[in-house]
Design an enzyme around this catalytic site. Sequence first.
Site, short mmCIF file in Angstrom:
data_model
loop_
_atom_site.label_atom_id
_atom_site.label_comp_id
_atom_site.label_asym_id
_atom_site.label_seq_id
_atom_site.Cartn_x
_atom_site.Cartn_y
_atom_site.Cartn_z
N ASN A 1 87.78 59.68 45.04
CA ASN A 1 86.41 59.85 45.50
C ASN A 1 85.97 61.27 45.12
O ASN A 1 86.75 62.04 44.56
CB ASN A 1 86.28 59.59 47.01
CG ASN A 1 87.18 60.47 47.85
OD1 ASN A 1 87.41 61.64 47.52
ND2 ASN A 1 87.71 59.93 48.94
N ASP B 1 90.43 51.14 48.91
CA ASP B 1 91.43 50.10 48.66
C ASP B 1 90.80 48.90 47.98
O ASP B 1 91.37 48.29 47.07
CB ASP B 1 92.09 49.66 49.96
CG ASP B 1 92.84 50.79 50.66
OD1 ASP B 1 93.28 51.72 49.96
OD2 ASP B 1 92.97 50.74 51.90
N GLU C 1 88.16 64.11 46.50
CA GLU C 1 89.48 64.17 45.86
C GLU C 1 89.39 64.78 44.46
O GLU C 1 90.28 65.51 44.03
CB GLU C 1 90.09 62.78 45.82
CG GLU C 1 90.52 62.28 47.19
CD GLU C 1 90.83 60.79 47.23
OE1 GLU C 1 91.53 60.35 48.17
OE2 GLU C 1 90.35 60.05 46.34
#
Length: 495
Positions: A197, A268, A200
Amino acid sequence: MPILFEEADILVVGDVMLDRYVWGQVKRISPEAPVPVVQAQRTTETLGGAGNVAYNLAALNCRVSLIGVCGADPTARSLRDLLTAKKIDDLLLADPARPTTTKTRIMAHKQQILRLDDEQVRPMDAEIIAGIRNAFSTGLERCKAVVLSDYGKGVLAETSFVQEMIQACRSRSIPVLVDPKGMDWQRYRGASGVTPNTAELEMVAGSALETDEAGLIAAAEQTRERYGLEWLLVTRGAKGMCLVRSDTTPLLIPAQAREVFDVSGAGDTVIATLAAALSVGTPLADAARIANQAAGIVVGKLGTQPILASELATALHFNDQRRFFPYSAAKLSDVPAATEKIGQWRAAGERVVFTNGCFDLLHPGHISLLYKARSLGDRLVVGLNTDASIKRLKGSGRPILSEHDRAAMLGALACVDLVVAFDEDTPIELIKALQPDILVKGSDYKPDQVVGKEVVESYGGSVQLVDLVEGYSTTRLTEKVILEYQRRSTRIDAK
Protein backbone atom coordinates in the site's frame (compact mmCIF):
# COMPACT_ATOMS: atom_id res chain seq x y z
CA MET A 1 -13.75 -9.74 -18.60
CA PRO A 2 -15.35 -13.15 -18.03
CA ILE A 3 -13.02 -15.42 -16.07
CA LEU A 4 -13.14 -18.75 -14.27
CA PHE A 5 -10.73 -19.70 -11.52
CA GLU A 6 -11.50 -23.42 -11.18
CA GLU A 7 -8.24 -24.26 -12.97
CA ALA A 8 -6.18 -22.07 -10.64
CA ASP A 9 -3.91 -23.88 -8.18
CA ILE A 10 -2.20 -21.53 -5.72
CA LEU A 11 0.34 -22.13 -2.96
CA VAL A 12 0.23 -19.60 -0.10
CA VAL A 13 3.14 -19.29 2.34
CA GLY A 14 3.17 -16.89 5.27
CA ASP A 15 2.02 -15.83 8.71
CA VAL A 16 -1.26 -17.53 9.52
CA MET A 17 -3.63 -16.14 12.14
CA LEU A 18 -7.03 -16.75 13.65
CA ASP A 19 -9.33 -13.72 13.61
CA ARG A 20 -11.78 -13.98 16.50
CA TYR A 21 -14.76 -11.63 16.89
CA VAL A 22 -16.61 -11.22 20.17
CA TRP A 23 -19.98 -9.62 19.38
CA GLY A 24 -21.93 -7.76 22.03
CA GLN A 25 -23.77 -4.63 23.10
CA VAL A 26 -22.77 -1.54 25.04
CA LYS A 27 -25.36 -0.17 27.42
CA ARG A 28 -23.24 1.54 30.07
CA ILE A 29 -19.81 2.87 31.02
CA SER A 30 -17.74 0.99 33.57
CA PRO A 31 -17.73 2.49 37.10
CA GLU A 32 -14.10 1.32 37.40
CA ALA A 33 -12.73 3.35 34.46
CA PRO A 34 -14.12 5.52 31.65
CA VAL A 35 -14.48 2.61 29.25
CA PRO A 36 -17.57 0.93 27.73
CA VAL A 37 -18.85 -2.29 29.23
CA VAL A 38 -19.45 -4.78 26.41
CA GLN A 39 -22.03 -7.43 27.16
CA ALA A 40 -20.66 -10.37 25.13
CA GLN A 41 -23.34 -12.32 23.27
CA ARG A 42 -21.51 -14.57 20.80
CA THR A 43 -18.12 -15.34 19.29
CA THR A 44 -17.20 -16.02 15.67
CA GLU A 45 -13.88 -17.05 14.13
CA THR A 46 -12.36 -16.76 10.68
CA LEU A 47 -9.01 -17.14 8.97
CA GLY A 48 -6.62 -14.20 9.19
CA GLY A 49 -3.25 -13.15 7.78
CA ALA A 50 -2.01 -15.60 5.16
CA GLY A 51 -5.06 -17.68 6.08
CA ASN A 52 -7.29 -14.92 4.77
CA VAL A 53 -5.39 -14.91 1.47
CA ALA A 54 -6.05 -18.64 1.20
CA TYR A 55 -9.70 -18.11 2.19
CA ASN A 56 -10.14 -15.55 -0.59
CA LEU A 57 -8.65 -17.96 -3.09
CA ALA A 58 -10.89 -20.80 -1.93
CA ALA A 59 -13.94 -18.50 -2.13
CA LEU A 60 -12.99 -17.81 -5.77
CA ASN A 61 -13.15 -21.60 -6.38
CA CYS A 62 -9.36 -21.99 -6.68
CA ARG A 63 -7.49 -24.99 -5.41
CA VAL A 64 -5.29 -23.64 -2.63
CA SER A 65 -2.67 -24.99 -0.22
CA LEU A 66 -1.53 -23.08 2.86
CA ILE A 67 1.91 -23.31 4.47
CA GLY A 68 2.52 -21.58 7.78
CA VAL A 69 3.03 -22.10 11.48
CA CYS A 70 0.54 -22.51 14.32
CA GLY A 71 0.87 -23.50 17.95
CA ALA A 72 0.00 -26.81 19.55
CA ASP A 73 -2.95 -25.33 21.41
CA PRO A 74 -6.78 -25.40 21.25
CA THR A 75 -6.73 -22.33 18.99
CA ALA A 76 -4.73 -24.30 16.44
CA ARG A 77 -7.52 -26.86 16.36
CA SER A 78 -10.02 -24.12 15.56
CA LEU A 79 -7.71 -22.85 12.83
CA ARG A 80 -7.34 -26.27 11.24
CA ASP A 81 -11.08 -26.91 11.41
CA LEU A 82 -11.66 -23.69 9.45
CA LEU A 83 -9.15 -24.78 6.80
CA THR A 84 -10.98 -28.07 6.42
CA ALA A 85 -14.36 -26.35 6.21
CA LYS A 86 -13.09 -23.97 3.49
CA LYS A 87 -11.48 -26.83 1.54
CA ILE A 88 -7.97 -25.42 1.93
CA ASP A 89 -5.12 -27.94 1.95
CA ASP A 90 -3.63 -27.75 5.45
CA LEU A 91 0.18 -27.75 5.31
CA LEU A 92 0.67 -25.97 8.64
CA LEU A 93 3.61 -26.80 10.90
CA ALA A 94 2.87 -27.01 14.63
CA ASP A 95 5.38 -25.25 16.90
CA PRO A 96 4.73 -26.12 20.58
CA ALA A 97 7.02 -23.26 21.64
CA ARG A 98 4.69 -20.51 20.41
CA PRO A 99 0.96 -19.77 20.59
CA THR A 100 -1.24 -19.72 17.52
CA THR A 101 -1.34 -16.07 16.48
CA THR A 102 -4.79 -14.77 17.38
CA LYS A 103 -6.41 -11.37 16.90
CA THR A 104 -9.49 -10.98 19.08
CA ARG A 105 -11.71 -8.05 18.18
CA ILE A 106 -14.40 -6.85 20.56
CA MET A 107 -17.35 -5.66 18.47
CA ALA A 108 -20.43 -3.69 19.55
CA HIS A 109 -23.07 -2.08 17.33
CA LYS A 110 -21.00 -2.97 14.24
CA GLN A 111 -17.99 -1.05 15.61
CA GLN A 112 -14.64 -2.38 16.84
CA ILE A 113 -14.16 -1.42 20.49
CA LEU A 114 -10.85 -3.16 21.21
CA ARG A 115 -8.39 -5.65 19.73
CA LEU A 116 -6.41 -8.21 21.76
CA ASP A 117 -3.34 -9.84 20.15
CA ASP A 118 -1.96 -13.18 21.33
CA GLU A 119 1.27 -13.79 19.45
CA GLN A 120 4.99 -14.39 19.63
CA VAL A 121 7.04 -12.53 17.02
CA ARG A 122 10.42 -14.13 16.29
CA PRO A 123 12.16 -16.05 13.49
CA MET A 124 11.35 -19.72 13.04
CA ASP A 125 13.54 -22.44 14.53
CA ALA A 126 15.67 -24.48 12.11
CA GLU A 127 13.42 -27.51 12.53
CA ILE A 128 10.32 -25.52 11.57
CA ILE A 129 12.12 -23.96 8.58
CA ALA A 130 13.06 -27.45 7.40
CA GLY A 131 9.41 -28.52 7.64
CA ILE A 132 8.26 -25.49 5.66
CA ARG A 133 10.94 -26.18 3.04
CA ASN A 134 9.69 -29.74 2.57
CA ALA A 135 6.06 -28.65 2.36
CA PHE A 136 6.99 -25.94 -0.15
CA SER A 137 8.88 -28.37 -2.38
CA THR A 138 5.88 -30.69 -2.43
CA GLY A 139 3.37 -27.92 -3.11
CA LEU A 140 5.47 -26.43 -5.88
CA GLU A 141 5.11 -29.56 -7.99
CA ARG A 142 1.51 -28.77 -8.97
CA CYS A 143 0.85 -25.08 -8.27
CA LYS A 144 0.51 -22.35 -10.92
CA ALA A 145 1.32 -19.38 -8.69
CA VAL A 146 2.83 -18.73 -5.25
CA VAL A 147 1.81 -16.01 -2.77
CA LEU A 148 4.17 -14.98 0.02
CA SER A 149 2.00 -13.28 2.66
CA ASP A 150 4.29 -11.49 5.10
CA TYR A 151 2.70 -10.17 8.29
CA GLY A 152 6.01 -9.84 10.12
CA LYS A 153 5.44 -12.72 12.56
CA GLY A 154 8.49 -14.73 11.57
CA VAL A 155 7.67 -17.23 8.81
CA LEU A 156 9.23 -15.02 6.10
CA ALA A 157 11.85 -13.33 8.30
CA GLU A 158 14.93 -15.18 7.03
CA THR A 159 16.23 -13.61 3.80
CA SER A 160 18.10 -16.68 2.56
CA PHE A 161 15.04 -18.91 2.97
CA VAL A 162 12.69 -16.48 1.20
CA GLN A 163 15.23 -16.11 -1.61
CA GLU A 164 15.43 -19.88 -1.88
CA MET A 165 11.67 -20.06 -2.43
CA ILE A 166 11.67 -17.21 -4.97
CA GLN A 167 14.50 -18.78 -6.97
CA ALA A 168 12.72 -22.15 -6.96
CA CYS A 169 9.65 -20.44 -8.45
CA ARG A 170 11.70 -18.59 -11.08
CA SER A 171 13.41 -21.81 -12.18
CA ARG A 172 9.97 -23.28 -12.90
CA SER A 173 8.52 -20.08 -14.42
CA ILE A 174 5.94 -19.94 -11.63
CA PRO A 175 4.87 -16.38 -10.75
CA VAL A 176 5.56 -15.44 -7.12
CA LEU A 177 3.63 -12.55 -5.60
CA VAL A 178 4.57 -10.87 -2.33
CA ASP A 179 2.44 -8.93 0.15
CA PRO A 180 5.29 -7.12 1.95
CA LYS A 181 6.01 -6.08 5.51
CA GLY A 182 8.61 -3.68 6.88
CA MET A 183 11.52 -1.81 5.31
CA ASP A 184 13.75 -4.74 4.35
CA TRP A 185 12.75 -5.87 0.87
CA GLN A 186 16.05 -7.61 0.11
CA ARG A 187 14.37 -10.90 0.90
CA TYR A 188 11.77 -10.24 -1.84
CA ARG A 189 14.41 -9.56 -4.53
CA GLY A 190 13.58 -11.21 -7.84
CA ALA A 191 9.91 -11.88 -7.11
CA SER A 192 7.46 -11.47 -9.98
CA GLY A 193 5.67 -8.66 -8.19
CA VAL A 194 4.99 -6.99 -4.85
CA THR A 195 1.69 -5.38 -3.71
CA PRO A 196 2.45 -2.65 -1.13
CA ASN A 197 0.00 0.00 0.00
CA THR A 198 1.12 3.63 -0.16
CA ALA A 199 2.42 3.65 3.43
CA GLU A 200 4.47 0.49 2.84
CA LEU A 201 5.98 1.97 -0.32
CA GLU A 202 6.86 5.15 1.57
CA MET A 203 8.59 3.05 4.23
CA VAL A 204 10.79 1.21 1.77
CA ALA A 205 11.38 4.35 -0.34
CA GLY A 206 12.64 6.10 2.80
CA SER A 207 10.57 9.26 2.49
CA ALA A 208 7.02 10.53 2.19
CA LEU A 209 5.76 10.37 -1.37
CA GLU A 210 4.78 13.43 -3.30
CA THR A 211 1.07 14.12 -3.36
CA ASP A 212 1.04 14.13 -7.15
CA GLU A 213 0.94 10.89 -9.12
CA ALA A 214 4.29 11.58 -10.78
CA GLY A 215 6.05 11.30 -7.41
CA LEU A 216 4.28 8.03 -6.61
CA ILE A 217 5.14 6.55 -10.00
CA ALA A 218 8.78 7.60 -9.70
CA ALA A 219 9.12 5.98 -6.26
CA ALA A 220 7.39 2.81 -7.47
CA GLU A 221 9.64 2.59 -10.55
CA GLN A 222 12.80 3.07 -8.50
CA THR A 223 11.70 0.44 -5.96
CA ARG A 224 10.82 -2.05 -8.69
CA GLU A 225 14.22 -1.63 -10.34
CA ARG A 226 16.12 -1.70 -7.03
CA TYR A 227 14.76 -5.12 -6.11
CA GLY A 228 14.64 -6.68 -9.58
CA LEU A 229 10.85 -7.02 -9.72
CA GLU A 230 8.87 -7.48 -12.91
CA TRP A 231 6.09 -5.25 -11.60
CA LEU A 232 4.85 -3.36 -8.56
CA LEU A 233 1.16 -2.82 -7.77
CA VAL A 234 0.59 -0.03 -5.23
CA THR A 235 -2.83 -0.01 -3.54
CA ARG A 236 -3.90 3.55 -2.80
CA GLY A 237 -7.17 3.22 -0.90
CA ALA A 238 -9.77 5.65 -2.21
CA LYS A 239 -7.40 6.61 -5.05
CA GLY A 240 -7.34 3.13 -6.53
CA MET A 241 -4.15 1.41 -7.69
CA CYS A 242 -0.95 2.16 -9.57
CA LEU A 243 0.73 -0.58 -11.61
CA VAL A 244 4.33 -0.09 -12.78
CA ARG A 245 5.95 -2.64 -15.10
CA SER A 246 9.30 -3.04 -16.78
CA ASP A 247 7.92 -3.20 -20.30
CA THR A 248 5.24 -0.50 -20.55
CA THR A 249 3.92 2.78 -19.19
CA PRO A 250 2.43 2.95 -15.65
CA LEU A 251 -1.25 2.18 -15.29
CA LEU A 252 -3.47 4.15 -12.88
CA ILE A 253 -6.67 2.32 -11.95
CA PRO A 254 -9.43 4.32 -10.20
CA ALA A 255 -11.07 2.84 -7.08
CA GLN A 256 -14.42 1.07 -7.51
CA ALA A 257 -15.70 1.28 -3.94
CA ARG A 258 -18.22 4.00 -3.07
CA GLU A 259 -19.21 2.74 0.37
CA VAL A 260 -16.50 1.68 2.82
CA PHE A 261 -17.40 -0.29 5.94
CA ASP A 262 -14.11 -1.96 6.85
CA VAL A 263 -10.75 -2.14 5.05
CA SER A 264 -9.66 -5.21 7.07
CA GLY A 265 -8.27 -7.84 4.73
CA ALA A 266 -8.59 -5.76 1.54
CA GLY A 267 -4.89 -6.25 0.76
CA ASP A 268 -5.34 -10.02 1.12
CA THR A 269 -8.19 -9.88 -1.37
CA VAL A 270 -6.09 -7.91 -3.84
CA ILE A 271 -3.14 -10.30 -3.89
CA ALA A 272 -5.37 -13.39 -3.87
CA THR A 273 -7.46 -12.20 -6.82
CA LEU A 274 -4.35 -11.07 -8.68
CA ALA A 275 -2.67 -14.45 -8.17
CA ALA A 276 -5.79 -16.33 -9.25
CA ALA A 277 -6.13 -14.27 -12.42
CA LEU A 278 -2.45 -14.53 -13.36
CA SER A 279 -2.40 -18.28 -12.75
CA VAL A 280 -5.05 -18.85 -15.44
CA GLY A 281 -3.27 -16.70 -18.02
CA THR A 282 -4.94 -13.31 -17.53
CA PRO A 283 -2.76 -10.41 -18.71
CA LEU A 284 -1.28 -8.45 -15.81
CA ALA A 285 -3.18 -5.20 -16.50
CA ASP A 286 -6.51 -7.04 -16.66
CA ALA A 287 -5.63 -9.03 -13.54
CA ALA A 288 -4.93 -5.77 -11.69
CA ARG A 289 -8.28 -4.33 -12.77
CA ILE A 290 -10.04 -7.48 -11.57
CA ALA A 291 -8.25 -7.28 -8.22
CA ASN A 292 -9.28 -3.64 -7.95
CA GLN A 293 -12.94 -4.59 -8.42
CA ALA A 294 -12.61 -7.32 -5.81
CA ALA A 295 -11.15 -4.85 -3.30
CA GLY A 296 -14.01 -2.44 -3.97
CA ILE A 297 -16.45 -5.15 -2.94
CA VAL A 298 -14.79 -6.41 0.25
CA VAL A 299 -14.33 -2.97 1.81
CA GLY A 300 -18.12 -2.72 1.82
CA LYS A 301 -18.26 -5.67 4.25
CA LEU A 302 -17.88 -5.62 8.02
CA GLY A 303 -14.93 -7.55 9.44
CA THR A 304 -12.49 -9.82 7.62
CA GLN A 305 -14.47 -11.40 4.81
CA PRO A 306 -13.36 -12.83 1.45
CA ILE A 307 -14.45 -11.94 -2.05
CA LEU A 308 -16.91 -14.55 -3.33
CA ALA A 309 -16.81 -15.91 -6.87
CA SER A 310 -20.43 -14.91 -7.48
CA GLU A 311 -19.81 -11.33 -6.29
CA LEU A 312 -16.80 -10.91 -8.55
CA ALA A 313 -18.56 -12.49 -11.53
CA THR A 314 -21.48 -10.08 -11.15
CA ALA A 315 -19.20 -7.05 -10.86
CA LEU A 316 -17.23 -8.12 -13.93
CA HIS A 317 -20.45 -8.68 -15.89
CA PHE A 318 -21.65 -5.16 -15.23
CA ASN A 319 -18.22 -3.78 -15.99
CA ASP A 320 -18.12 -5.62 -19.32
CA GLN A 321 -21.47 -4.06 -20.15
CA ARG A 322 -20.17 -0.64 -19.02
CA ARG A 323 -22.95 -0.68 -16.44
CA PHE A 324 -21.04 -1.34 -13.24
CA PHE A 325 -23.15 -0.46 -10.19
CA PRO A 326 -20.65 0.09 -7.34
CA TYR A 327 -23.32 -0.02 -4.62
CA SER A 328 -24.74 -3.31 -5.90
CA ALA A 329 -21.89 -5.69 -6.62
CA ALA A 330 -21.46 -7.09 -3.11
CA LYS A 331 -25.21 -7.62 -2.77
CA LEU A 332 -25.84 -9.87 -5.80
CA SER A 333 -25.34 -13.52 -4.98
CA ASP A 334 -26.03 -17.11 -5.91
CA VAL A 335 -27.59 -19.56 -3.45
CA PRO A 336 -24.39 -21.11 -1.98
CA ALA A 337 -22.81 -17.70 -1.36
CA ALA A 338 -26.08 -16.36 0.07
CA THR A 339 -26.29 -19.31 2.45
CA GLU A 340 -22.77 -18.57 3.70
CA LYS A 341 -23.49 -14.87 4.18
CA ILE A 342 -26.72 -15.55 6.04
CA GLY A 343 -24.82 -17.94 8.29
CA GLN A 344 -22.38 -15.13 9.13
CA TRP A 345 -25.23 -12.74 9.88
CA ARG A 346 -26.92 -15.26 12.15
CA ALA A 347 -23.64 -15.88 13.96
CA ALA A 348 -23.60 -12.15 14.71
CA GLY A 349 -27.14 -12.40 16.13
CA GLU A 350 -28.91 -10.74 13.21
CA ARG A 351 -32.48 -11.56 12.12
CA VAL A 352 -32.93 -12.22 8.40
CA VAL A 353 -36.02 -11.02 6.50
CA PHE A 354 -36.98 -12.37 3.07
CA THR A 355 -39.33 -11.16 0.38
CA ASN A 356 -39.55 -11.92 -3.31
CA GLY A 357 -40.93 -10.68 -6.59
CA CYS A 358 -40.24 -9.72 -10.20
CA PHE A 359 -39.55 -6.03 -9.48
CA ASP A 360 -39.88 -5.18 -13.18
CA LEU A 361 -39.91 -1.38 -13.42
CA LEU A 362 -39.04 -0.55 -9.82
CA HIS A 363 -41.60 1.94 -8.46
CA PRO A 364 -42.49 3.64 -5.13
CA GLY A 365 -44.76 0.77 -4.18
CA HIS A 366 -41.86 -1.66 -4.38
CA ILE A 367 -39.56 0.64 -2.44
CA SER A 368 -42.10 1.13 0.33
CA LEU A 369 -42.56 -2.63 0.64
CA LEU A 370 -38.81 -3.22 0.81
CA TYR A 371 -38.16 -0.59 3.46
CA LYS A 372 -41.03 -1.86 5.58
CA ALA A 373 -39.73 -5.41 5.26
CA ARG A 374 -36.22 -4.33 6.27
CA SER A 375 -37.59 -2.62 9.39
CA LEU A 376 -38.78 -5.99 10.69
CA GLY A 377 -35.25 -7.38 11.09
CA ASP A 378 -31.54 -6.73 10.69
CA ARG A 379 -30.96 -7.96 7.12
CA LEU A 380 -33.19 -8.07 4.03
CA VAL A 381 -32.76 -10.72 1.35
CA VAL A 382 -34.73 -10.30 -1.87
CA GLY A 383 -35.57 -13.31 -4.02
CA LEU A 384 -35.73 -12.18 -7.66
CA ASN A 385 -37.48 -14.02 -10.49
CA THR A 386 -35.15 -14.65 -13.42
CA ASP A 387 -36.07 -13.54 -16.93
CA ALA A 388 -37.13 -17.07 -17.86
CA SER A 389 -39.35 -17.32 -14.78
CA ILE A 390 -41.09 -14.03 -15.57
CA LYS A 391 -41.71 -15.02 -19.19
CA ARG A 392 -43.49 -18.15 -18.01
CA LEU A 393 -45.56 -16.21 -15.50
CA LYS A 394 -46.35 -13.01 -17.40
CA GLY A 395 -45.90 -13.77 -21.10
CA SER A 396 -43.32 -13.17 -23.82
CA GLY A 397 -43.49 -9.36 -23.50
CA ARG A 398 -41.96 -9.42 -20.03
CA PRO A 399 -39.69 -8.67 -18.33
CA ILE A 400 -39.14 -5.11 -19.44
CA LEU A 401 -35.71 -5.01 -17.77
CA SER A 402 -33.25 -7.91 -17.62
CA GLU A 403 -32.61 -9.76 -14.37
CA HIS A 404 -29.12 -8.20 -14.17
CA ASP A 405 -30.57 -4.70 -14.38
CA ARG A 406 -33.37 -5.46 -11.94
CA ALA A 407 -30.89 -7.01 -9.49
CA ALA A 408 -28.57 -4.02 -9.77
CA MET A 409 -31.35 -1.53 -9.01
CA LEU A 410 -32.50 -3.56 -6.01
CA GLY A 411 -28.93 -3.84 -4.78
CA ALA A 412 -28.52 -0.06 -5.00
CA LEU A 413 -31.19 0.38 -2.32
CA ALA A 414 -29.80 0.87 1.20
CA CYS A 415 -32.54 -1.32 2.69
CA VAL A 416 -31.55 -4.37 0.61
CA ASP A 417 -28.66 -6.49 1.86
CA LEU A 418 -28.71 -9.37 -0.62
CA VAL A 419 -30.36 -10.20 -3.95
CA VAL A 420 -30.66 -13.84 -5.02
CA ALA A 421 -32.21 -14.87 -8.34
CA PHE A 422 -34.40 -17.99 -8.65
CA ASP A 423 -35.49 -19.67 -11.86
CA GLU A 424 -38.56 -21.55 -10.59
CA ASP A 425 -42.11 -20.20 -10.75
CA THR A 426 -42.19 -19.83 -6.96
CA PRO A 427 -39.45 -19.10 -4.38
CA ILE A 428 -40.22 -22.20 -2.29
CA GLU A 429 -36.86 -23.92 -2.94
CA LEU A 430 -34.97 -20.70 -2.29
CA ILE A 431 -36.80 -20.23 1.00
CA LYS A 432 -35.95 -23.80 2.01
CA ALA A 433 -32.27 -23.14 1.25
CA LEU A 434 -31.98 -19.76 2.98
CA GLN A 435 -34.38 -20.35 5.91
CA PRO A 436 -35.18 -16.70 6.70
CA ASP A 437 -36.47 -15.74 10.13
CA ILE A 438 -39.26 -13.59 8.69
CA LEU A 439 -41.09 -13.98 5.36
CA VAL A 440 -42.73 -10.77 4.09
CA LYS A 441 -45.41 -10.15 1.46
CA GLY A 442 -47.77 -7.30 0.72
CA SER A 443 -51.15 -6.95 2.39
CA ASP A 444 -52.87 -7.86 -0.88
CA TYR A 445 -52.08 -11.47 0.12
CA LYS A 446 -53.81 -13.52 2.77
CA PRO A 447 -51.52 -15.46 5.12
CA ASP A 448 -52.50 -18.83 3.67
CA GLN A 449 -51.67 -17.56 0.15
CA VAL A 450 -48.03 -16.79 0.95
CA VAL A 451 -45.71 -19.30 -0.71
CA GLY A 452 -43.28 -20.68 1.85
CA LYS A 453 -45.44 -19.97 4.90
CA GLU A 454 -45.42 -23.59 6.06
CA VAL A 455 -41.68 -23.91 5.52
CA VAL A 456 -40.80 -20.80 7.53
CA GLU A 457 -43.17 -21.62 10.36
CA SER A 458 -41.87 -25.21 10.55
CA TYR A 459 -38.54 -24.02 12.02
CA GLY A 460 -39.99 -21.23 14.17
CA GLY A 461 -39.98 -18.35 11.68
CA SER A 462 -42.94 -16.07 10.99
CA VAL A 463 -44.86 -14.51 8.10
CA GLN A 464 -45.60 -10.79 8.09
CA LEU A 465 -47.90 -8.84 5.75
CA VAL A 466 -47.10 -5.15 5.21
CA ASP A 467 -49.34 -2.40 3.87
CA LEU A 468 -48.86 -1.37 0.25
CA VAL A 469 -48.80 2.07 -1.32
CA GLU A 470 -51.99 2.41 -3.36
CA GLY A 471 -51.97 3.21 -7.06
CA TYR A 472 -48.75 1.56 -8.18
CA SER A 473 -48.30 -1.56 -10.27
CA THR A 474 -45.86 -2.47 -13.02
CA THR A 475 -48.70 -3.57 -15.28
CA ARG A 476 -50.53 -0.26 -14.96
CA LEU A 477 -47.32 1.71 -15.47
CA THR A 478 -46.57 -0.29 -18.60
CA GLU A 479 -50.09 0.25 -19.95
CA LYS A 480 -49.80 3.97 -19.26
CA VAL A 481 -46.54 4.20 -21.21
CA ILE A 482 -48.05 2.27 -24.14
CA LEU A 483 -51.16 4.46 -24.23
CA GLU A 484 -49.07 7.63 -24.15
CA TYR A 485 -46.89 6.31 -26.95
CA GLN A 486 -49.95 5.46 -29.04
CA ARG A 487 -51.48 8.89 -28.37
CA ARG A 488 -48.34 10.70 -29.50
CA SER A 489 -47.96 8.48 -32.54
CA THR A 490 -51.54 9.24 -33.57
CA ARG A 491 -50.93 12.98 -33.17
CA ILE A 492 -47.78 12.81 -35.33
CA ASP A 493 -49.59 10.80 -38.03
CA ALA A 494 -52.41 13.35 -38.06
CA LYS A 495 -49.95 16.11 -38.86
